[in-house]
Design a protein around this motif. Sequence first.
Motif, PDB file in Angstrom:
ATOM      1  N   ASP A 117      -3.345  -4.888  -5.190  1.00  0.00           N
ATOM      2  CA  ASP A 117      -2.577  -4.539  -3.999  1.00  0.00           C
ATOM      3  C   ASP A 117      -1.993  -5.772  -3.317  1.00  0.00           C
ATOM      4  OD1 ASP A 117      -4.784  -5.702  -2.816  1.00  0.00           O
ATOM      5  OD2 ASP A 117      -5.247  -4.020  -1.489  1.00  0.00           O
ATOM      6  N   ARG A 118      -2.146  -6.949  -3.920  1.00  0.00           N
ATOM      7  CA  ARG A 118      -1.600  -8.173  -3.333  1.00  0.00           C
ATOM      8  C   ARG A 118      -1.492  -9.269  -4.381  1.00  0.00           C
ATOM      9  NH1 ARG A 118      -5.183  -8.600   1.385  1.00  0.00           N
ATOM     10  NH2 ARG A 118      -5.172  -6.349   1.000  1.00  0.00           N
ATOM     11  N   TYR A 161       5.263   4.129   1.602  1.00  0.00           N
ATOM     12  CA  TYR A 161       4.800   2.806   1.197  1.00  0.00           C
ATOM     13  C   TYR A 161       4.955   1.813   2.344  1.00  0.00           C
ATOM     14  CZ  TYR A 161       9.726   1.606   0.877  1.00  0.00           C
ATOM     15  OH  TYR A 161      11.038   1.388   1.194  1.00  0.00           O
ATOM     16  N   SER A 165       0.853  -1.183   0.000  1.00  0.00           N
ATOM     17  CA  SER A 165       0.000   0.000   0.000  1.00  0.00           C
ATOM     18  C   SER A 165       0.892   1.237   0.000  1.00  0.00           C
ATOM     19  CB  SER A 165      -0.927   0.010   1.219  1.00  0.00           C
ATOM     20  OG  SER A 165      -0.178   0.033   2.421  1.00  0.00           O
TER      21      SER A 165
END
Length: 502
Positions: A115-116, A154, A73
């Motif tokens: 995001d993953r 981040y 993120s």
Amino acid sequence: MDSGDFSRRTLLRAGGVAAAAGMLPGVAFADQPGGSGSQTRTVTGTLKPDVPDWYYLPVDVPRGVRQIDVVYSYDRPTVPAGTRGNACDIGIFGPEGHDVGNARGFRGWSGGFRDRFSISASEATPGYLAGPVKPGRWHVILGPYTVAPQGLNYRVDITLTFGPDGTPFKPNPAPEAAPARERGRAWYRGDSHLHTVHSDGRRTPDQLVADARAAGLDFIVSTDHNTSSSQLVWGDHAADDLLILNGEEVTTRSGHWPAIGLPAGTWIDWRYRAADPRDFRRFTDQVHRAGGLVTAAHPFANCFGCTYEFAYELADLVEVWNGPWTQDDEASVIHWDGLLRGGRFIPAIGDSDAHNPDQRVALPHTVVLADRLRRQELLAGLAAGRSWLAESASVQLDFTVSGGGASAGIGERLAAGTGTPVTVNAVVAGVPGTTVTFLDQLGPEHTEPIGDSGAATVTWTTYPRYSRWVRVEVRRPSGGPNTTVPNAMVAMSNPIFLGTGH
């Protein structure tokens, strides 16, 4: 672990070519007693606006790992109007290495779309390659696409799960033929720039196949951004009435260039800019050795990193029409026409670049003359310019020239003397409310309107003394349902060359 602010650089060298990148402090995992359970490490830090294009986060993976999971993120602070905010891409390389061009080390890329991601021997998140999580030094790659003046904060969470591997993933590439659409030497319709959930598209492979079939296409080329993962699963979704070819939209910071017609499992690197042409030549050479073609995509697209900045002489095709007709496409056609007038013929191609269900597959597409519906023959037709571009499958065009007892079609040459009268002939259908225009190196030469029937035969006479080549455009003056831009393209051809020159 807080990695703080980083300015340390490293040079990634491969074959003498260097690419500037940043290296973040790494994380290490201990062996897991009993060979089960999981461990998580967290890295946080800040990237400043003057960072390089890529940062690498080393991850030391011990033996006995069944699965690796990464979640990341970053903050998105408010920025003034006209200032770029934060955007950061992500991917990963395995212990085989992350040097530029190292296909053995590449394990996946999702850009900023996810995001993953997860990787195991049995399966992987779309965009990533399933396979064993081997021990050694892996590298998570962060790509700060744009960075706000405040910097980019981040967080990366890496989880290793221990245990025995599951059933190995078995690749299933698309078949090499689509017998229900095979017609021998014929004109075949195809869209050579398309995306799925394996990059930033919203269509699953099944949905893309269904929409391509509904659009009346004979073939498609899958061109997900910067990854080869979809190339390994198309056999699960293929139909015998649609040929699926492999590709990759090589998405650099200096523009996009789809590599089309690749053997399944081929990955092309994207970690370079146009400032060093050696990199571009190295990877276009790789595409050509693999039997594929290089497309200069949407040359004037108005988004950061999208405008094509590389050398046109290394491209095999120019995508002059991308999606619904816009002023960007108009600029692309004008530029392409300028190259043609200057003596450099790079065949034009049109693609939908469809990402989402509300973006229409085959708007536009390319109609190519090929000896059969197979990869090699289709690519040969495209490379020779034996093709024309269409708004939809309802649009029909037959464009030829004749003179001195001979005739020629699109992408061919009529070897007639300078004083030989040449009849230029276009037969159109499915194009109501349009105009047909013949053009040569001097510009538009002859225009006729097409009535409500949408069908007509348009002819014009010229001489090789005056016209080095001729091509045809079909436009809709009102713009129409697919665009708000007036005089929108409905169909256009590559040129037919006239005279005995080369």
